[in-house]
Motif scaffolding. Structure first.
Motif, short mmCIF file in Angstrom:
data_model
loop_
_atom_site.label_atom_id
_atom_site.label_comp_id
_atom_site.label_asym_id
_atom_site.label_seq_id
_atom_site.Cartn_x
_atom_site.Cartn_y
_atom_site.Cartn_z
N THR A 168 0.83 -1.21 0.00
CA THR A 168 0.00 0.00 0.00
C THR A 168 0.86 1.26 0.00
O THR A 168 0.35 2.35 -0.26
CB THR A 168 -0.93 0.02 1.22
OG1 THR A 168 -0.14 0.04 2.43
CG2 THR A 168 -1.83 -1.21 1.24
N GLU A 169 2.15 1.11 0.29
CA GLU A 169 3.04 2.26 0.31
C GLU A 169 3.66 2.57 -1.04
O GLU A 169 4.35 3.57 -1.20
CB GLU A 169 4.16 2.03 1.34
CG GLU A 169 3.66 1.92 2.79
CD GLU A 169 4.79 1.68 3.76
OE1 GLU A 169 5.94 1.52 3.30
OE2 GLU A 169 4.53 1.65 4.98
N VAL A 170 3.44 1.72 -2.03
CA VAL A 170 3.98 1.95 -3.36
C VAL A 170 3.23 3.10 -4.02
O VAL A 170 2.00 3.07 -4.15
CB VAL A 170 3.87 0.68 -4.23
CG1 VAL A 170 4.38 0.94 -5.64
CG2 VAL A 170 4.65 -0.46 -3.59
N LYS A 171 3.96 4.13 -4.43
CA LYS A 171 3.33 5.31 -5.00
C LYS A 171 2.87 5.10 -6.43
O LYS A 171 1.87 5.68 -6.87
CB LYS A 171 4.30 6.50 -4.92
CG LYS A 171 4.64 6.92 -3.50
CD LYS A 171 5.59 8.11 -3.50
CE LYS A 171 5.92 8.54 -2.07
NZ LYS A 171 6.85 9.71 -2.04
N GLU A 172 3.61 4.29 -7.18
CA GLU A 172 3.24 4.07 -8.58
C GLU A 172 3.56 2.64 -9.00
O GLU A 172 4.67 2.17 -8.82
CB GLU A 172 3.99 5.03 -9.50
CG GLU A 172 3.61 4.89 -10.97
CD GLU A 172 4.35 5.87 -11.86
OE1 GLU A 172 3.91 6.05 -13.01
OE2 GLU A 172 5.34 6.47 -11.40
N TRP A 173 2.56 1.95 -9.54
CA TRP A 173 2.75 0.62 -10.07
C TRP A 173 2.84 0.70 -11.59
O TRP A 173 2.13 1.48 -12.22
CB TRP A 173 1.59 -0.29 -9.69
CG TRP A 173 1.56 -0.69 -8.25
CD1 TRP A 173 0.81 -0.13 -7.26
CD2 TRP A 173 2.30 -1.75 -7.63
NE1 TRP A 173 1.03 -0.76 -6.06
CE2 TRP A 173 1.94 -1.77 -6.26
CE3 TRP A 173 3.22 -2.68 -8.09
CZ2 TRP A 173 2.47 -2.69 -5.35
CZ3 TRP A 173 3.76 -3.60 -7.20
CH2 TRP A 173 3.39 -3.60 -5.85
N PHE A 174 3.70 -0.11 -12.16
CA PHE A 174 3.79 -0.22 -13.61
C PHE A 174 3.10 -1.53 -14.01
O PHE A 174 3.54 -2.60 -13.61
CB PHE A 174 5.25 -0.22 -14.07
CG PHE A 174 5.95 1.09 -13.83
CD1 PHE A 174 5.95 2.08 -14.80
CD2 PHE A 174 6.59 1.34 -12.62
CE1 PHE A 174 6.59 3.29 -14.58
CE2 PHE A 174 7.23 2.54 -12.39
CZ PHE A 174 7.23 3.53 -13.37
N TYR A 175 2.04 -1.41 -14.77
CA TYR A 175 1.27 -2.58 -15.16
C TYR A 175 1.70 -3.05 -16.54
O TYR A 175 1.63 -2.31 -17.52
CB TYR A 175 -0.23 -2.25 -15.16
CG TYR A 175 -0.77 -1.99 -13.77
CD1 TYR A 175 -1.33 -3.01 -13.02
CD2 TYR A 175 -0.71 -0.71 -13.21
CE1 TYR A 175 -1.83 -2.78 -11.75
CE2 TYR A 175 -1.20 -0.47 -11.93
CZ TYR A 175 -1.76 -1.51 -11.21
OH TYR A 175 -2.24 -1.27 -9.94
N ILE A 176 2.18 -4.28 -16.60
CA ILE A 176 2.64 -4.87 -17.85
C ILE A 176 1.63 -5.92 -18.27
O ILE A 176 1.21 -6.76 -17.46
CB ILE A 176 4.04 -5.49 -17.71
CG1 ILE A 176 5.08 -4.41 -17.37
CG2 ILE A 176 4.46 -6.20 -18.98
CD1 ILE A 176 5.35 -4.23 -15.92
N GLY A 177 1.20 -5.88 -19.51
CA GLY A 177 0.21 -6.82 -20.01
C GLY A 177 0.80 -8.21 -20.18
O GLY A 177 1.97 -8.47 -19.83
N PRO A 178 0.02 -9.15 -20.70
CA PRO A 178 0.52 -10.50 -20.95
C PRO A 178 1.83 -10.45 -21.75
O PRO A 178 1.94 -9.69 -22.71
CB PRO A 178 -0.61 -11.14 -21.77
CG PRO A 178 -1.84 -10.40 -21.34
CD PRO A 178 -1.39 -8.99 -21.12
N HIS A 179 2.80 -11.26 -21.34
CA HIS A 179 4.11 -11.18 -22.00
C HIS A 179 4.88 -12.48 -21.88
O HIS A 179 4.54 -13.36 -21.08
CB HIS A 179 4.93 -10.03 -21.41
CG HIS A 179 5.17 -10.13 -19.94
ND1 HIS A 179 4.27 -9.66 -19.01
CD2 HIS A 179 6.21 -10.65 -19.22
CE1 HIS A 179 4.73 -9.89 -17.79
NE2 HIS A 179 5.91 -10.50 -17.89
N VAL A 180 5.90 -12.57 -22.69
CA VAL A 180 6.88 -13.65 -22.57
C VAL A 180 8.19 -13.02 -22.17
O VAL A 180 8.43 -11.83 -22.41
CB VAL A 180 7.04 -14.45 -23.89
CG1 VAL A 180 5.76 -15.15 -24.25
CG2 VAL A 180 7.50 -13.52 -25.02
N MET A 181 9.05 -13.81 -21.53
CA MET A 181 10.36 -13.32 -21.11
C MET A 181 11.43 -14.25 -21.66
O MET A 181 11.26 -15.48 -21.65
CB MET A 181 10.45 -13.23 -19.59
CG MET A 181 9.46 -12.25 -18.99
SD MET A 181 9.63 -12.07 -17.19
CE MET A 181 9.05 -13.67 -16.65
N VAL A 182 12.52 -13.67 -22.11
CA VAL A 182 13.61 -14.44 -22.70
C VAL A 182 14.91 -14.08 -22.00
O VAL A 182 15.19 -12.89 -21.77
CB VAL A 182 13.75 -14.14 -24.21
CG1 VAL A 182 14.91 -14.94 -24.82
CG2 VAL A 182 12.45 -14.44 -24.95
#
Length: 236
Positions: A168-182
């Motif tokens: 709850t203390e996080v000021k800004e969340w970065f929302y990443i959509g469905p993804h793959v990681m390599v």
């Protein structure tokens, strides 16, 4: 003289029968309530989180399995092993109990707790090696390409941001959509130079997730915008 005694016995048997029925009905009621609660519980494994709530590990094993398997395509998840996260991500191995044994070399894990949206993950053997080393703050020593799916997306606190104990203390969340990681072999690390590192523009980016010296970056490739769901249509 025998009639009152027989009548008493009859009453006692009637009372026992009523009590037995009462216990039986209560048991049936509890089973029904449990089944309904269980069904509702499983339905939340992939449904969007209500506003102001965060992911948690306080769910049943069945719920965690449904949640974990939502991270990848069925061609992988049908035979993947499912493991839980440990209570403390910095302690011991990068996973807790095995919730379901698989056979194809892939591992799926349920939500990481404390995030404002679901974030299950499915990784191959090489990416699991990367996960283990990254959580331990060690160099992964990757010698081949590794792959991971996060088709439910995820929410991040930022590039290399230390994890906040209280979400709850996080000021800004970065929302990443469905993804793959390599993850690339260490010998090919330079191939990722000058690739975007901005989490907010829905473009592929690189991240190390750990600021330790020698950390190996991964390449995150969104396949849909934040809030979107990947709908898999199997051949008819």
């Amino acid at each position: 003289m025998q009639w009152p005694l027989g009548r008493a016995r009859c009453r006692r048997k009637e009372g026992e029968a009523v009590m037995t029925k009462s216990v039986l009905y209560r048991a049936i009621g509890l089973i029904a309530i449990s089944s309904i609660a269980h069904a509702e519980d499983l339905s939340t494994a992939t449904a969007p989180l209500p506003p102001g709530t965060f992911t948690t590990s306080a769910y049943s094993d069945d719920w965690k399995i449904v949640n974990a398997l939502s991270a990848g395509p069925t061609s992988i998840t049908d035979h993947a092993t499912v493991v839980d996260w440990p209570l403390n991500l910095k302690d011991g191995p990068p996973h807790g109990r095995v919730l379901r044994q698989g056979s194809n070399g892939w591992t799926c894990m349920p939500d990481v707790p404390g995030r404002p949206q679901h974030n299950p993950m499915c990784v191959d053997g090489t990416m699991m090696k990367w996960v283990k080393a990254t959580l331990a703050g060690e160099k992964p020593n990757i010698d081949r390409v590794g792959l991971s799916y996060m088709l439910m997306g995820e929410a991040r606190q930022g590039q290399n941001a230390p994890t906040t104990k209280d979400p709850t203390e996080v000021k800004e969340w970065f929302y990443i959509g469905p993804h793959v990681m390599v993850v690339l072999p260490d010998s090919a690390r330079d191939a990722l130079r000058e690739i975007n590192q901005d989490l907010s523009n829905n473009e592929p980016y690189t991240t190390v997730l750990n600021s330790s010296a020698g950390s190996t970056p991964i390449w995150v490739i969104p396949v849909a915008k934040n809030g979107s769901r990947i709908k898999e249509e199997l051949p008819k």
